[in-house]
Write a protein that holds these residues in place. Structure first.
Motif, PDB file in Angstrom:
ATOM      1  N   MET A 198       0.850  -1.193   0.000  1.00 50.68           N
ATOM      2  CA  MET A 198       0.000   0.000   0.000  1.00 50.68           C
ATOM      3  C   MET A 198       0.888   1.245   0.000  1.00 50.68           C
ATOM      4  SD  MET A 198      -3.452  -0.747   0.375  1.00 50.68           S
ATOM      5  CE  MET A 198      -4.366   0.135   1.638  1.00 50.68           C
ATOM      6  N   GLU A 201       2.094   1.844  -3.235  1.00 51.02           N
ATOM      7  CA  GLU A 201       0.993   2.097  -4.158  1.00 51.02           C
ATOM      8  C   GLU A 201       0.825   1.003  -5.204  1.00 51.02           C
ATOM      9  OE1 GLU A 201       1.098   5.999  -5.802  1.00 51.02           O
ATOM     10  OE2 GLU A 201      -1.046   5.999  -6.110  1.00 51.02           O
ATOM     11  N   MET A 520      -9.382   7.892 -14.389  1.00 52.37           N
ATOM     12  CA  MET A 520     -10.448   7.435 -13.503  1.00 52.37           C
ATOM     13  C   MET A 520     -11.483   6.615 -14.251  1.00 52.37           C
ATOM     14  SD  MET A 520     -12.830   9.699 -11.041  1.00 52.37           S
ATOM     15  CE  MET A 520     -13.651  10.429 -12.455  1.00 52.37           C
ATOM     16  N   ARG A 615     -11.808   2.050  -7.135  1.00 49.72           N
ATOM     17  CA  ARG A 615     -10.757   3.015  -7.440  1.00 49.72           C
ATOM     18  C   ARG A 615      -9.609   2.941  -6.442  1.00 49.72           C
ATOM     19  NH1 ARG A 615     -14.166   8.380  -8.180  1.00 49.72           N
ATOM     20  NH2 ARG A 615     -12.151   9.299  -7.687  1.00 49.72           N
ATOM     21  N   VAL A 616      -9.949   2.691  -5.184  1.00 48.24           N
ATOM     22  CA  VAL A 616      -8.927   2.531  -4.151  1.00 48.24           C
ATOM     23  C   VAL A 616      -9.122   1.157  -3.520  1.00 48.24           C
ATOM     24  CG1 VAL A 616      -8.068   3.404  -1.961  1.00 48.24           C
ATOM     25  CG2 VAL A 616      -8.868   5.010  -3.705  1.00 48.24           C
ATOM     26  N   GLU A 642     -23.915   2.117 -11.037  1.00 48.99           N
ATOM     27  CA  GLU A 642     -23.080   2.875 -10.112  1.00 48.99           C
ATOM     28  C   GLU A 642     -22.810   1.943  -8.932  1.00 48.99           C
ATOM     29  OE1 GLU A 642     -24.516   6.834  -9.259  1.00 48.99           O
ATOM     30  OE2 GLU A 642     -25.205   7.128 -11.318  1.00 48.99           O
ATOM     31  N   SER A 644     -20.572   1.487  -4.907  1.00 47.96           N
ATOM     32  CA  SER A 644     -19.732   2.055  -3.848  1.00 47.96           C
ATOM     33  C   SER A 644     -19.679   1.079  -2.678  1.00 47.96           C
ATOM     34  CB  SER A 644     -20.288   3.398  -3.375  1.00 47.96           C
ATOM     35  OG  SER A 644     -21.456   3.193  -2.626  1.00 47.96           O
ATOM     36  N   VAL A 645     -18.744   1.331  -1.766  1.00 44.85           N
ATOM     37  CA  VAL A 645     -18.733   0.616  -0.491  1.00 44.85           C
ATOM     38  C   VAL A 645     -18.842   1.629   0.637  1.00 44.85           C
ATOM     39  CG1 VAL A 645     -17.452  -1.426  -1.250  1.00 44.85           C
ATOM     40  CG2 VAL A 645     -16.202   0.550  -0.412  1.00 44.85           C
ATOM     41  N   THR A 646     -19.478   1.244   1.727  1.00 47.11           N
ATOM     42  CA  THR A 646     -19.594   2.148   2.879  1.00 47.11           C
ATOM     43  C   THR A 646     -19.015   1.541   4.146  1.00 47.11           C
ATOM     44  OG1 THR A 646     -21.868   1.390   3.240  1.00 47.11           O
ATOM     45  CG2 THR A 646     -21.576   3.444   2.016  1.00 47.11           C
ATOM     46  N   ILE A 650     -15.353   4.078   3.337  1.00 47.12           N
ATOM     47  CA  ILE A 650     -16.328   4.655   2.426  1.00 47.12           C
ATOM     48  C   ILE A 650     -15.638   5.047   1.123  1.00 47.12           C
ATOM     49  CG2 ILE A 650     -18.056   6.474   2.112  1.00 47.12           C
ATOM     50  CD1 ILE A 650     -17.893   6.728   5.279  1.00 47.12           C
ATOM     51  N   SER A 651     -16.119   4.509   0.036  1.00 48.47           N
ATOM     52  CA  SER A 651     -15.556   4.879  -1.274  1.00 48.47           C
ATOM     53  C   SER A 651     -16.445   5.941  -1.890  1.00 48.47           C
ATOM     54  CB  SER A 651     -15.537   3.654  -2.186  1.00 48.47           C
ATOM     55  OG  SER A 651     -16.829   3.425  -2.712  1.00 48.47           O
ATOM     56  N   PRO A 652     -15.918   6.699  -2.861  1.00 49.29           N
ATOM     57  CA  PRO A 652     -16.833   7.527  -3.642  1.00 49.29           C
ATOM     58  C   PRO A 652     -17.788   6.632  -4.427  1.00 49.29           C
ATOM     59  CG  PRO A 652     -14.594   7.638  -4.521  1.00 49.29           C
ATOM     60  CD  PRO A 652     -14.523   6.817  -3.285  1.00 49.29           C
ATOM     61  N   ILE A 653     -18.913   7.180  -4.829  1.00 48.86           N
ATOM     62  CA  ILE A 653     -19.808   6.444  -5.722  1.00 48.86           C
ATOM     63  C   ILE A 653     -19.150   6.413  -7.092  1.00 48.86           C
ATOM     64  CG2 ILE A 653     -22.055   6.434  -6.843  1.00 48.86           C
ATOM     65  CD1 ILE A 653     -23.143   7.780  -4.256  1.00 48.86           C
ATOM     66  N   PRO A 656     -20.949   8.011 -11.479  1.00 44.97           N
ATOM     67  CA  PRO A 656     -22.205   8.755 -11.390  1.00 44.97           C
ATOM     68  C   PRO A 656     -22.697   9.202 -12.764  1.00 44.97           C
ATOM     69  CG  PRO A 656     -20.385  10.043 -10.479  1.00 44.97           C
ATOM     70  CD  PRO A 656     -19.876   8.648 -10.685  1.00 44.97           C
TER      71      PRO A 656
END
Lengths: 665, 665
Positions: A198, A201, A520, A615-616, A642, A644-646, A650-653, A656
């Motif tokens: 990590m 990267e 992205m 994305r991450v 769309e 995401s994870v919470t 928390i990831s961005p959506i 979109p």
């Protein structure tokens, strides 16, 4: 000399290496080991007694000149690059609180990597971080990675995860529970690897070499994680071997399975250590009786001391079953990202039709479904007179037309078939097929988009094969909603329902391939991919379901699903690089078809899974819960997902408004 | 009408709004409230009884036409955009398990935002997510944000964090501890906000309106977090007010401080609710006696029912102390990212010298240090004869030359000064200064880089002002190491030491400003910035220390520091957008100089803090530990920092090899 040859398998894992001690005369060491059955050696680059701080002070402004043994001329360039993996000094400890040791370590690390690059080595083995701390080590390696051309760095990590032994040794469930769970986290070597990569990267040239010693193996769940990580080599110690009745080295069943799994995942075996079995091995691979130990150190003349070990590894390699036809077909697609289709906007090519028409398993399921639907729909007394109207929507070059006619023949029932196809090129072939097969009276060909066709009569049965890897992702719902106008109210749709499935995966290779695009949008796209070097961390769960026909007054094909995955505590922590997606379809009643791993239809090759990246990468601590959200969104012109994870973070959506990836209507 | 005027303060916070109920005749409502002392209204856009699912079915293919009250013509375009904040329907609940409610909510949300955009409103108030769940709500708002031109969305969040009350109500530390800590996480409104904005990826048009009701305020630590978040408005309910002896509304001390803090952070106050105090207010802002309640609803004629409240808020605004000269100077720099200097590669401009020469506090500290050094260095008996050699390295336009000469005069000691300066333009001014002041016999001007100058004699005292916001970041260590060649072995360096400090901060604005560059390099750069709308989450800790002169045989200016920050549990969870950096310097013995908040030299304006961003904002759960790593790296041509965090999550190492940001030697 490779361990063996398997037709269709060009994996690197057929090459076996051995770890050797420091030696001034590396040319002799190499020759002895190549003769002894190995393909490469893992050799120290520097005299282990070297310490920069003890070296003679350099001239002012000058650099330390390391006392390398010999020059790069000892071996030819191709020998260096094909047969030598550089082994970095094992004493280095960049996170030591001893400033001199930390400083010596940094200097030495840089010198050795620079020397290895100079020699064009393919890989270097980095020593295991001595303690849990590795931030400074990672910083220094990360700096080096920025400048490396193609050399791989293998970070050596013990294949240990102490939780299994602890749980076994303490039967008292209640009291010991908490202590154990702390230990899992602390001593799980995966954690250290994860921190290191990590910090770096997910650099694509940083990978893992797993160390397998006499310690017992981690739980199957904990082992599984590594299959999604970039493991390049497994250093198998002689201490991990058992001795069979005849005195020869062998491995336990679990170790055998593990080594086979390495072979299957392109992981090279490196043998390490002194022989521990009392076997004298004569020339070649056959063994003579006796208890004399093979003489060491002068491998040029005598038999290699590890000959029995490499023979055993070779035996495991050769024992693997040959690749099936399907495996050979899929081999080149393994972990290879394919851009998603635009099935409504683009037309398929002939080659694509050709490939998918060969999937006999799929069509025999369709035949069974049509057969059953026909038999149930037509009353016994009407069998001779009734003509069932069957429409194939999206007929392509006709495989479902053929399937339907065969099913009717087997059911001894009459059929009138309409073949609706929007691709004019496929329609050409359809006409020729109908002429060739003499189906002119049975089949009407309609060159039209099913959503706009005005049918001359209504259908009893609507048959389609519009499913994508994720079920609805090629817009089967929208197409069939458009086509059901010409289905009788009591008519049947084959398929009658389908459901998508999703499960979190470790997939370092896929993640890096997406990342390589350096934007992205590629992280907000899903990919069709034969998941292979991937760890499926939890059983997939159902996401979206569609049923056909759908007679509700206001059809809404938008969907939202919140999914909760419980991670097994005995797996340890894991990295999630995204989700593997699958589908299961009900063709008719009990007849299903799908690729959801638990219920997948065997020997079917039409669909690979789908991969939704994150994305991450998400770190999921041992035993915690992952919460994911998936949306299917619909506008007047397109459909998109769309996600995401919470939890646990928390990831961005992603994606979109379908800004990066969508399927046009 | 603004709450008041403060010279030099053009903050939006001088405008006060009020929340109004739905009304068909918004033009009357607006007029009544503007007359009543407010600058804008927060008004519902739709009749609260509207539900799409109950509306007449639209024609096939058509869209719902919302029954908006009136048309956009009711108000002029400038009235809509200057005086109305749209309030979205409060019943919407996109995460409801009731499918109809969720679907109605999504349709209504989109309709209202679309209508608000059509009216060119500056902002809309989004209702608080009804439960902890907000993923679907966030997805829908995030989709809308993608398409908005400039309208701000204020997510309404209660300013609550139940932990204070819970801790107070249970004195039993041991048993209740765990229960409480769970509650903190569940009921802290910051958590919901954080989830929402993480899902929306820190969108710059998504901000917060804090709701302040009769509930007691969270702990100061929990409140503090919000100062780094994008809070645009505070909805202050009449129930939050107390009644003073004369029957007028007033606020508790803590509430007063909070409102003042809002004013200072550009947060607008919105009054909401019915009057609760028994006061009749006559025209203007002076109040008559009596207990009759102000008549409601026809504000055009009578006094506004909230007049006493807005007068009180105005009183709080006007009561604030006027801005100091320093505050006015700094105002335009607040939260404004400045690119870091390249002090060795570039020359400063006259204007820059001009500004920094005015920092009297700084030079009086230098004078004190030089005075003490001179007094201690020169023996009493030698006072009349001894000449101390003092070299100013990096003399600029001469402020330290002047300071040194003044110190010598006060100490009644003789001085020979060398002023070494590399910038030829500054040297021109130096010569003119020396001529003007008649210092020709005292001062020798040397136009040279201090690292290459061959001095004619050695210095007793070396004075420099080479420090950056982060101490060593403008390469003071490298410069002074180069200059100490001409310092006597027992000579003094002023400064004699300096230390950098770092602390984690919430800084949503800074993060978004870095993000707006849309590349990685800007996230791997540090910035000089007047930190203002920033939450300092932990006390800063020391990072790197340098001492001068440094006579060690092998000077190593590389540094590595691992920092561990314990987050106070009573703060709740927080978002870390990076680190605020500071320095403290020891000029001589007890005389120090610095900007580290706890020990900062008052009224000094030469340095703003430095900001090290994080590429991905870090969520730190309540009471957990943040581990950060900072490296100072040195090559033959440049110096740079690398940084990362490894707990509670692992970031990549920022700026490896100084790829994005470095200072040239």
């Amino acid at each position: 000399m490779p361990l063996g040859q398997r037709s269709g398998d060009n994996s690197e894992s057929r090459y076996c290496g051995t770890e050797v001690a420091y030696n001034d005369e590396i040319e002799n060491t190499l020759t002895a080991n190549l003769t002894g059955g190995f393909d490469f050696i893992v050799a120290p680059l520097l005299n282990p007694s070297y310490r920069p701080s003890k070296a003679k002070a350099p001239p002012v402004g000058g650099l330390h000149v390391p006392p390398f043994a010999g020059s790069d001329l000892i071996l030819s360039p191709s020998q260096w690059s094909s047969h030598v993996v550089g082994k970095l000094s094992t004493w280095i400890d960049l996170d030591s609180e001893n400033d001199i040791l930390a400083s010596d370590s940094e200097i030495t690390l840089k010198q050795e990597l620079s020397w290895a690059s100079h020699l064009s080595l393919q890989a270097c083995l980095l020593p295991t971080p001595p303690s849990g701390e590795c931030a400074n080590y990672a910083r220094c390696v990360n700096q080096a990675l920025e400048g490396l051309s193609s050399m791989q760095l293998w970070l050596r990590m013990p294949l240990t995860c102490n939780e299994v032994e602890d749980v076994e040794s303490t039967q008292d469930e209640d009291a010991a529970c908490k202590v154990n769970s702390t230990q899992i986290i602390k001593e799980d070597s995966w954690e250290c690897w994860n921190t290191f990569r990590m910090l770096s990267e997910h650099h694509s040239q940083l990978s893992v070499a797993l160390d397998i010693t006499s310690e017992s193996l981690p739980s199957p769940n904990a082992l599984k994680r590594w299959l999604g990580e970039p493991v390049r080599a497994a250093v198998l110690h002689t201490s991990a071997f058992l001795t069979n009745k005849r005195g020869y080295p062998c491995l336990s069943k679990r170790h055998q399975m593990l080594v086979t799994s390495f072979f299957n995942h392109n992981i090279q075996v490196v043998l390490s250590g002194m022989p521990q079995q009392l076997v004298d091995v004569s020339e070649g691979s056959s063994a003579s009786e006796g208890s004399e130990k093979g003489s060491e150190g002068n491998g040029q003349v005598s038999v290699h001391p590890l000959r029995a070990y490499v023979d055993y590894i070779s035996h495991l390699y050769k024992r693997m079953p040959p690749l099936t036809e399907q495996e050979r077909f899929e081999m080149s697609y393994r972990d290879f990202l394919q851009a998603p289709l635009q099935p409504l906007m683009d037309n398929l090519e002939a080659q694509t039709y050709e490939t998918f028409e060969k999937d006999n398993v799929k069509y025999s399921q369709y035949k069974l479904a049509i057969y059953m639907a026909l038999r149930e729909r037509v009353k016994e007394e009407d069998a001779e007179t009734a003509v069932t109207v069957l429409m194939v929507v999206g007929a392509g070059r006709g495989p479902l037309v053929r399937t339907a006619l065969e099913a009717a023949q087997e059911a001894n029932l009459k059929l009138r078939v309409y073949a609706v196809e929007k691709n004019p090129n496929a329609v050409v072939t359809l006409h020729s097929l109908v002429a060739l097969e003499g189906w002119k009276d049975l089949v009407t060909i309609v060159s039209c988009d099913m959503r706009s066709w005005e049918a001359p009569e209504k259908a009893d049965i609507l048959v389609s094969e519009l499913l994508g890897s994720f079920g609805d992702n090629e817009l089967s719902p929208e197409c069939l909603d458009g086509a059901q106008r010409f289905l009788k109210k009591d008519g049947i749709s084959i398929p009658s329902a389908y459901t998508s499935f999703i499960g979190p995966i470790t997939a370092a290779k896929l993640y890096n391939d997406v990342k390589a695009h350096n934007d992205m949008a590629h992280f907000e796209t899903s990919y069709v991919v034969k998941l292979h070097s991937v760890a499926k961390l939890c059983p997939p769960q159902s996401v979206f379901t569609f049923e056909h026909p759908n007679w509700s007054p206001k059809i809404d094909n938008r969907r939202y699903k919140k999914l909760t995955f419980e991670f097994s505590p005995d797996m340890g922590s894991a990295a999630v690089h995204g989700f593997g997606g699958y589908f299961d379809a009900t063709l008719y009643k009990d007849v299903h078809l799908g690729i959801e791993p638990a219920t997948a239809t065997p020997d079917m090759f039409s669909w690979f899974p789908i991969y939704f990246p994150l994305r991450v990468p998400l770190y999921v601590p041992a035993g915690s819960t992952l919460v994911a959200h998936f949306w299917r969104c619909v506008s007047s012109t397109k459909v998109w997902y769309e996600w995401s994870v919470t939890s646990p973070a928390i990831s961005p959506i992603h994606n979109p408004n379908g800004r990066s990836y969508w399927v046009g209507l």
